[in-house]
Scaffold this motif. Structure first.
Motif, mmCIF file in Angstrom:
data_model
loop_
_atom_site.group_PDB
_atom_site.id
_atom_site.type_symbol
_atom_site.label_atom_id
_atom_site.label_comp_id
_atom_site.label_asym_id
_atom_site.label_seq_id
_atom_site.Cartn_x
_atom_site.Cartn_y
_atom_site.Cartn_z
ATOM 1 N N LYS A 23 -94.296 30.224 54.332
ATOM 2 C CA LYS A 23 -93.593 29.927 55.708
ATOM 3 C C LYS A 23 -93.378 31.248 56.255
ATOM 4 N N LEU A 24 -93.617 31.529 57.368
ATOM 5 C CA LEU A 24 -93.168 32.928 57.909
ATOM 6 C C LEU A 24 -92.253 32.437 59.556
ATOM 7 N N ILE A 25 -91.215 33.212 59.364
ATOM 8 C CA ILE A 25 -90.354 33.197 60.462
ATOM 9 C C ILE A 25 -90.853 34.230 61.394
ATOM 10 N N VAL A 26 -91.144 33.765 62.616
ATOM 11 C CA VAL A 26 -91.742 34.844 63.832
ATOM 12 C C VAL A 26 -90.412 34.455 64.787
ATOM 13 N N ALA A 27 -89.755 35.644 65.193
ATOM 14 C CA ALA A 27 -88.832 35.569 66.046
ATOM 15 C C ALA A 27 -88.873 36.643 67.179
ATOM 16 N N GLU B 13 -104.108 42.350 52.580
ATOM 17 C CA GLU B 13 -105.054 41.460 53.791
ATOM 18 C C GLU B 13 -104.173 40.342 54.604
ATOM 19 N N VAL B 14 -103.253 39.933 53.752
ATOM 20 C CA VAL B 14 -102.268 38.678 54.420
ATOM 21 C C VAL B 14 -101.302 39.208 55.494
ATOM 22 N N GLN B 15 -100.665 40.497 55.064
ATOM 23 C CA GLN B 15 -99.865 40.803 55.838
ATOM 24 C C GLN B 15 -100.433 41.408 57.374
ATOM 25 N N ARG B 16 -101.779 42.209 56.961
ATOM 26 C CA ARG B 16 -102.519 42.584 58.387
ATOM 27 C C ARG B 16 -102.922 41.259 59.223
ATOM 28 N N HIS B 17 -103.404 40.183 58.298
ATOM 29 C CA HIS B 17 -103.762 39.077 59.002
ATOM 30 C C HIS B 17 -102.640 38.433 59.987
ATOM 31 N N ASP B 18 -101.677 38.390 59.548
ATOM 32 C CA ASP B 18 -100.418 37.612 59.911
ATOM 33 C C ASP B 18 -100.033 38.783 61.374
ATOM 34 N N ALA B 19 -100.023 40.070 60.967
ATOM 35 C CA ALA B 19 -99.456 40.864 62.132
ATOM 36 C C ALA B 19 -100.495 40.861 63.134
ATOM 37 N N LYS B 20 -101.675 41.106 62.944
ATOM 38 C CA LYS B 20 -102.724 41.041 63.940
ATOM 39 C C LYS B 20 -102.586 39.747 64.829
ATOM 40 N N LEU B 21 -102.633 38.693 64.259
ATOM 41 C CA LEU B 21 -102.586 37.244 64.943
ATOM 42 C C LEU B 21 -101.243 37.138 65.812
ATOM 43 N N ILE B 22 -100.110 37.645 65.362
ATOM 44 C CA ILE B 22 -98.861 37.403 66.017
ATOM 45 C C ILE B 22 -98.725 38.266 67.177
ATOM 46 N N LYS C 125 -83.845 33.909 72.927
ATOM 47 C CA LYS C 125 -84.570 33.847 71.684
ATOM 48 C C LYS C 125 -85.390 32.856 71.401
ATOM 49 N N ASN C 126 -86.560 33.138 70.634
ATOM 50 C CA ASN C 126 -87.356 32.024 70.212
ATOM 51 C C ASN C 126 -87.819 32.425 68.849
ATOM 52 N N VAL C 127 -87.426 31.405 67.978
ATOM 53 C CA VAL C 127 -87.405 31.551 66.464
ATOM 54 C C VAL C 127 -88.332 30.287 66.179
ATOM 55 N N GLU C 128 -89.564 30.732 65.516
ATOM 56 C CA GLU C 128 -90.447 29.731 64.920
ATOM 57 C C GLU C 128 -90.558 29.874 63.339
ATOM 58 N N LEU C 129 -90.839 28.646 62.647
ATOM 59 C CA LEU C 129 -91.031 28.655 61.408
ATOM 60 C C LEU C 129 -92.553 28.257 61.365
ATOM 61 N N ARG C 130 -93.652 29.150 60.783
ATOM 62 C CA ARG C 130 -95.075 28.861 60.599
ATOM 63 C C ARG C 130 -95.294 28.681 59.442
ATOM 64 N N SER C 131 -96.097 27.393 58.894
ATOM 65 C CA SER C 131 -96.561 27.070 57.910
ATOM 66 C C SER C 131 -97.977 27.623 57.610
ATOM 67 N N GLU C 132 -98.167 28.538 56.722
ATOM 68 C CA GLU C 132 -99.452 29.086 56.515
ATOM 69 C C GLU C 132 -100.068 28.822 55.021
ATOM 70 N N VAL C 133 -101.275 29.087 55.062
ATOM 71 C CA VAL C 133 -102.029 29.174 53.585
ATOM 72 C C VAL C 133 -102.790 30.381 53.473
ATOM 73 N N PHE C 134 -102.729 31.018 52.625
ATOM 74 C CA PHE C 134 -103.747 31.948 52.220
ATOM 75 C C PHE C 134 -104.197 31.686 50.936
ATOM 76 N N VAL C 135 -105.540 32.178 50.860
ATOM 77 C CA VAL C 135 -106.524 31.832 49.733
ATOM 78 C C VAL C 135 -107.011 33.185 49.127
ATOM 79 N N TYR C 136 -106.485 33.317 47.847
ATOM 80 C CA TYR C 136 -107.085 34.698 47.125
ATOM 81 C C TYR C 136 -108.169 34.256 46.388
#
Ligand SMILES: C[S@@+](CC[C@H](N)C(=O)[O-])C[C@H]1O[C@@H](n2cnc3c(N)ncnc32)[C@H](O)[C@@H]1O
Ligand SMILES: CC(C)=CCC/C(C)=C/CC/C(C)=C/C(=O)O
Length: 302
Positions: free
Chosen positions: A272-276, A12-21, A200-211
């Protein structure tokens, strides 16, 4: 990680992040003006993120979509699930390999990757390969992966327990190469430079997921934990219970009252996610102008 159907049910987390990005980057990717884009995805796993969120973004006349993964089981599963899709196939590829298969070199307009590169210790080799997969002109890449996650601290504590140590001697191989970096953005930008990328555009995104609930947390761990396949099945529950105890000791559990009778346990995962996003050609606009006579090779401008 080889358990394709288990992973597909607990990502679910992986799908959520991919969809948003992807919703943010869909208009930034350099789509071809002739609609004949080819795209390769790195570490596609069971293929559902690629087919649910990337495939719908491709122009109808796309040339080819190639999902790749180091795991033969994942590739087999994905090919079975998506065999009816035209111009789409999954194949084995270790993105950290020494030498890319010749038939993949320079063939793709776009390379994407979601939640894979934190599994690859040799990021330098991976980026060199991604660069070489792209076409000389206009190729671009969108890479999303974990810089940090509390799971890596849990692994370290479990490894220090004599009960699990023998199964986890190589634990560092499964920790994101950027987890201990003091400046992951700078480090990754330097690696992109070294590989030859220009814009290049590299971001570090701070995220929180609740299980929600302990079983949800355990299911998500089971889907990705590389150590379980080494541990006898009869001890899996004990391993997962130890995992949860460590999470609790890290103050990552919250008790909330769902209603008057039931309290629901929630587990908090700050990560934290790298989005590059990066492009191969420095002469992109120049190419567009000089190639205007040859529409087939001209890409859409962002
Ligand atoms: C967490 S899954 C992500 C799957 C999918 N991209 C998603 O977002 O759901 C990570 C995938 O990366 C693959 N992987 C790990 N190391 C790899 C490598 N060196 N080359 C290619 N794939 C790799 C694993 O086999 C796994 O299927
Ligand atoms: C609270 C806590 C420690 C949660 C960890 C949750 C979890 C299952 C993280 C997985 C991270 C990871 C390596 C994902 C992936 O590669 O898909």
């Amino acid at each position: 990680m080889n358990l394709a159907s288990l992973y597909q049910r607990a990502n679910e987390v992986q799908r959520h992040d991919a969809k948003l990005i992807l919703s943010e980057y869909a208009s930034i990717l350099q789509w071809r003006s002739d609609g004949q884009d080819s795209l390769l995805d790195v570490g596609s796993g069971p293929g559902n993120v690629l087919m649910d969120f990337v495939h719908p973004l491709l122009p109808k006349s796309f040339e080819q979509l190639v999902g790749t993964d180091v795991s033969m089981q994942m590739v087999r599963y994905a090919n079975k699930c998506y065999e009816r899709y035209a111009r789409t196939q999954f194949q084995v590829l270790d993105i950290g390999c020494e030498e890319l298969p010749e038939q993949l070199k320079g063939r793709f307009d776009h390379v994407t990757s979601f939640y894979c590169l934190h599994w690859v210790q040799n990021l330098r080799a991976a980026l060199r390969n991604i660069y070489n997969l792209l076409r000389g002109e206009g190729g671009d890449t969108l890479l999303v992966f974990l810089a940090t996650n509390p799971i890596y601290e849990v692994y370290k504590v479990l490894q220090s327990d004599a009960k699990w140590a023998s199964y986890m001697q190589d634990v560092d191989q499964f920790i994101s190469p950027l987890h201990y970096s003091t400046d992951p953005v700078k480090q990754f930008e330097e690696l992109l430079n070294e590989a030859g990328f220009v814009y290049k555009n590299v971001e570090l995104r701070s995220e929180v997921f609740v299980y929600e609930g302990v079983q949800t947390l355990k299911d998500n761990v089971k889907a990705i934990c590389p150590f379980l396949e080494r541990i006898p099945m009869a001890q899996h529950e004990e391993f997962l219970n130890d995992f949860v105890d460590i999470v609790i000791s890290m103050n990552l559990k919250q008790d909330t009252k769902a209603n008057a009778e039931h309290s629901q346990e929630r587990f908090i995962s700050p990560y934290k996610l790298i989005v590059a996003y990066a492009r191969k050609s420095p002469d992109y606009l120049q190419n567009v102008i000089s190639d205007l006579g040859n529409v087939k090779n001209v890409k859409g401008v962002m």
